[in-house]
Scaffold this active site. Structure first.
Site, PDB file in Angstrom:
ATOM      1  N   THR A 175       4.883 -10.815  11.968  1.00  0.00           N
ATOM      2  CA  THR A 175       5.381 -12.146  12.012  1.00  0.00           C
ATOM      3  C   THR A 175       6.704 -12.317  12.723  1.00  0.00           C
ATOM      4  O   THR A 175       7.077 -13.207  12.837  1.00  0.00           O
ATOM      5  CB  THR A 175       5.653 -12.443  10.309  1.00  0.00           C
ATOM      6  N   GLY A 191       3.472  -5.540   6.117  1.00  0.00           N
ATOM      7  CA  GLY A 191       2.470  -4.984   5.548  1.00  0.00           C
ATOM      8  C   GLY A 191       2.481  -4.104   4.247  1.00  0.00           C
ATOM      9  O   GLY A 191       1.781  -3.659   3.704  1.00  0.00           O
ATOM     10  N   GLU A 193       2.988  -5.225   1.510  1.00  0.00           N
ATOM     11  CA  GLU A 193       2.330  -5.710   0.096  1.00  0.00           C
ATOM     12  C   GLU A 193       0.853  -5.208   0.204  1.00  0.00           C
ATOM     13  O   GLU A 193       0.093  -5.592  -0.516  1.00  0.00           O
ATOM     14  CB  GLU A 193       2.345  -7.097   0.240  1.00  0.00           C
ATOM     15  N   TRP A 259      10.312  -6.624   9.385  1.00  0.00           N
ATOM     16  CA  TRP A 259       9.749  -8.196  10.138  1.00  0.00           C
ATOM     17  C   TRP A 259      10.968  -8.975  10.236  1.00  0.00           C
ATOM     18  O   TRP A 259      11.225 -10.269  10.625  1.00  0.00           O
ATOM     19  CB  TRP A 259       8.849  -8.820   9.250  1.00  0.00           C
ATOM     20  N   ASN A 277      10.483  -3.290   1.121  1.00  0.00           N
ATOM     21  CA  ASN A 277      10.229  -2.838  -0.045  1.00  0.00           C
ATOM     22  C   ASN A 277       9.411  -1.509  -0.070  1.00  0.00           C
ATOM     23  O   ASN A 277       8.399  -1.509   0.798  1.00  0.00           O
ATOM     24  CB  ASN A 277       9.602  -3.736  -1.039  1.00  0.00           C
ATOM     25  N   ASP A 325      11.707  -5.829  -5.532  1.00  0.00           N
ATOM     26  CA  ASP A 325      11.287  -6.306  -4.108  1.00  0.00           C
ATOM     27  C   ASP A 325      12.308  -6.709  -3.177  1.00  0.00           C
ATOM     28  O   ASP A 325      12.212  -7.818  -2.688  1.00  0.00           O
ATOM     29  CB  ASP A 325      10.056  -7.367  -4.080  1.00  0.00           C
ATOM     30  N   ASP A 327      13.666  -6.595  -0.421  1.00  0.00           N
ATOM     31  CA  ASP A 327      13.515  -6.315   0.983  1.00  0.00           C
ATOM     32  C   ASP A 327      15.004  -6.314   1.622  1.00  0.00           C
ATOM     33  O   ASP A 327      15.731  -7.244   1.354  1.00  0.00           O
ATOM     34  CB  ASP A 327      12.764  -6.974   1.693  1.00  0.00           C
ATOM     35  N   ARG A 352      18.881  -9.445   0.576  1.00  0.00           N
ATOM     36  CA  ARG A 352      17.896  -9.777  -0.503  1.00  0.00           C
ATOM     37  C   ARG A 352      18.279  -9.750  -1.804  1.00  0.00           C
ATOM     38  O   ARG A 352      18.163 -10.513  -2.858  1.00  0.00           O
ATOM     39  CB  ARG A 352      16.454  -9.327  -0.395  1.00  0.00           C
ATOM     40  N   TRP A 500      15.888 -22.752   3.566  1.00  0.00           N
ATOM     41  CA  TRP A 500      14.875 -21.691   4.031  1.00  0.00           C
ATOM     42  C   TRP A 500      15.051 -21.884   5.599  1.00  0.00           C
ATOM     43  O   TRP A 500      14.039 -21.396   6.371  1.00  0.00           O
ATOM     44  CB  TRP A 500      13.669 -21.952   3.887  1.00  0.00           C
ATOM     45  N   TRP A 564       7.358 -18.145   2.581  1.00  0.00           N
ATOM     46  CA  TRP A 564       7.023 -17.903   1.103  1.00  0.00           C
ATOM     47  C   TRP A 564       7.377 -19.116   0.072  1.00  0.00           C
ATOM     48  O   TRP A 564       6.691 -19.171  -0.826  1.00  0.00           O
ATOM     49  CB  TRP A 564       8.134 -16.673   0.821  1.00  0.00           C
TER      50      TRP A 564
END
Length: 605
Positions: A175, A191, A193, A259, A277, A325, A327, A352, A500, A564
């Site tokens: 991404t 990836g 997740e 990413w 994460n 999570d 990240d 984050r 965002w 998201w």
């Protein structure tokens, strides 16, 4: 329009001793403020332009100059690239690329339409976004959702070469994170997740052959660290620094996505990026053999690496044994600041986890770590005293620990939420004020881990989330002005929904951003006062950019709700816990906006 030494951006005038390389083309293009030649604005990631035709006194007069539809109705992140009389526009999956002729009514000169298997779509964690192409000289680089890296001729759109960076059948996707440095194209991967062991990989710009790959976790030879020379908090990382912090072979499905956007110090010849994460989101499944917490290096880490060899100069893990999570992939902005009375070469990183870090970018030493949203409650702070055994680590509030509370227990009211007080949307720096401008999420969560089994290509999350604003608040967004030298909030302005969208700052004294419900706004850098507001065709998760053509300054951004935060609209989800908890938090968006995929460009009359 004014031009000054700052037009080159931080360090951009420093000459390399090596032969003319790709980044010489990039530096030359980005030194001209008429261009927007890098996704980050410049190698330092300032997202600042020396153009000042549009300024605080006349920005209120901006009008739509032209628009362009990408033909794709999903989330549009990143921005176009502008070099000379060409603009390069990209889309979400299937990742179409257009070259537009600014001299001829923005006529389409060529279009590149990748042929990708749509089965990659459900493997993409958080919408089918793409954070943009990069250009060096006559070569345009595109990273496709299916991990294919493509080099195109900027004049014709014809393929020069292709390279495959991963396997979507295992959950590997792309991404964002493309960086062209020296003779290399550096690419990240997504990836975590899906239990992917993620990495950054360098390819030769000339022919697409792989030069090196650095995994986020594993043996020293795989993660490209020198046990004696790679530093962490002032000490060598030592042999097997990663393997020692994982139980058995868990590192093989360890996560650590890469990413986010990357920055590059041309003088030190180091590039900077963060890892995400560890897999899974259920920390109990990642505990040590004695059932205790274990760091799981090098997830959640800021890395400084040599782009020629990939070897890490230093690594700083911000959230060891992540339980939420958080990240660490967000961008790092390079600046020279006075910190604690001393002039320092630093990077500024809004993680984050809710802390704004000011880090010595040559040594990896954290100098400042303070919350950039006062709602942060999972930690009481980061220890910055080098004499303390927990130096560099956050102190966790026990009641907010999803590990201590245990699996199948819903840990309530953790701030920030998993998407962080800031996610992929990049902040900006302005040398006019010395401040940083942060597009933020004002969101907390309930987090319930559960046991999950690993199957290649299947989700490997292991947690149910719900999200909501901090107690007593209704807004899920803020626009924040930050003093990175002191680690202080200068001003925080409420926005109804998460901001965002990436921020642009200019020599005209303005700071511009999009909003999730569908506006573009420009503010005064000094106090954040709103000077301009205009409705877009769809919510914006793109990054504001600017360029000049034939003596006229233009400001533009993508609209196309998604990512998201907007995954409910983008993917047609309606269960509150869908989208890893985002759907319920942003349910109100559907009253303001719907899908889109349009570039809108503004100018003065």
């Amino acid at each position: 329009m004014r031009r000054s030494a700052l037009a080159c951006g931080l360090l951009a005038t420093v000459a390399l001793s090596s032969p003319v390389l790709a980044n010489e083309d990039v530096k030359k293009a980005s030194a001209d403020p008429n261009n927007w030649a890098l996704q980050q604005g410049n190698y330092a990631g300032w997202r600042y332009s020396e153009l000042d035709q549009v300024n605080t006194s006349n920005v209120k007069d901006l009008k739509v100059a032209w628009q362009f539809s990408t033909g794709v109705l999903r989330g549009h992140e990143g921005s176009p690239i502008v070099v000379g009389n060409r603009m390069y526009v990209h889309s979400a999956f299937p990742n179409n690329v257009f070259a537009l002729d600014l001299d001829n009514d923005n006529k389409i000169l060529w279009k590149y339409s990748p042929k990708q298997d749509p089965s990659v779509i459900p493997v993409m964690c958080c919408d089918t976004v793409n954070r943009g192409v990069q250009v060096a000289g006559d070569t345009l680089i595109l990273g496709q959702a299916d991990t294919t890296l493509v080099a195109l001729d900027t004049a014709t759109g014809k393929e020069k070469w292709k390279a495959v960076n991963g396997d979507p059948k295992k959950g590997e996707t792309h991404t964002g994170f493309l960086l062209i440095v020296n003779d290399k194209v550096i690419m990240g991967t997504s990836g975590a997740e899906f239990g992917v062991r993620c990495h950054v990989t360098a390819y030769n710009l000339k022919d697409g052959k792989r030069a090196w790959r650095a995994y986020s976790m594993g043996p020293d030879a795989d993660i490209l660290v020198d046990p004696e020379k790679t530093m962490s908090l002032g000490k060598p990382v030592g042999k097997d620094s990663s393997l020692k912090t994982w139980t058995g072979d868990q590192w093989k499905i360890g996560g650590g996505s890469t990413w986010g956007y990357a920055s590059y110090d041309t003088e030190a010849n180091l590039f900077y990026y963060g890892t995400g994460n560890p897999s899974t989101w259920n920390p109990a499944q990642r505990a040590g053999p004695d059932g205790k917490q274990i760091d799981q290096k090098w997830s959640m880490t800021l890395f400084a690496r040599n782009p020629d060899t990939g070897v890490a100069a230093w690594a700083y893990q911000m959230t060891p044994f992540d339980e939420w999570d958080y990240d660490g992939v967000n961008e790092s902005i390079l600046a020279d600041l006075k910190v604690k009375g001393a002039d320092r070469k630093v990077l500024v990183h809004f993680d984050r986890n809710g802390f704004g870090y000011t880090v010595d970018r040559l040594t990896g030493e954290p100098l400042v770590a303070e919350p950039y949203n006062t709602a942060l409650n999972w930690s009481t702070g980061v220890e910055l005293d080098k004499s303390k055994p927990n130096y560099g680590r956050p102190t966790v509030v026990a009641s907010k620990s999803t590990f201590l509370n245990g699996p199948d227990v819903n840990t309530k009211n953790v701030c920030p939420a998993a998407l962080g007080f800031k996610d992929q949307q990049p902040a900006a720096y302005s040398p006019l004020t010395g401040h940083f401008y942060i597009p933020t999420n004002n969101v907390c969560m309930d987090y319930e881990p559960f046991k999950v089994s690993y199957t290649p290509g299947q989700p490997y999350v292991g947690a149910t989330l719900s999200m909501f604003p901090p107690e007593g608040q209704t807004n899920t967004g803020k626009f924040t002005i930050w003093d990175a030298s002191e680690g202080k909030i200068v001003k925080a302005i409420d926005e109804p929904f998460s901001v965002w969208s990436g921020v642009l700052t200019t020599a005209g004294g303005i700071a511009c951003h999009g909003t999730l419900e569908g506006y573009v706004k420009c503010r005064d850098q000094k106090d954040g006062a709103e000077l301009f507001k205009h409705r877009l065709p769809s919510g914006s998760i793109g990054n504001v950019f600017t360029y000049a053509h034939k003596g006229k300054q233009y400001i533009g951004l993508y609209s196309g709700v998604g990512g998201w935060a907007g995954i409910g609209l983008a993917a047609g989800l309606d269960k509150p816990t869908d989208g890893l908890g985002a759907v319920g938090n942003y349910a109100g968006l559907k009253s303001y906006t719907d899908l889109g995929g349009t570039l809108t460009v503004y100018s003065l009359p």
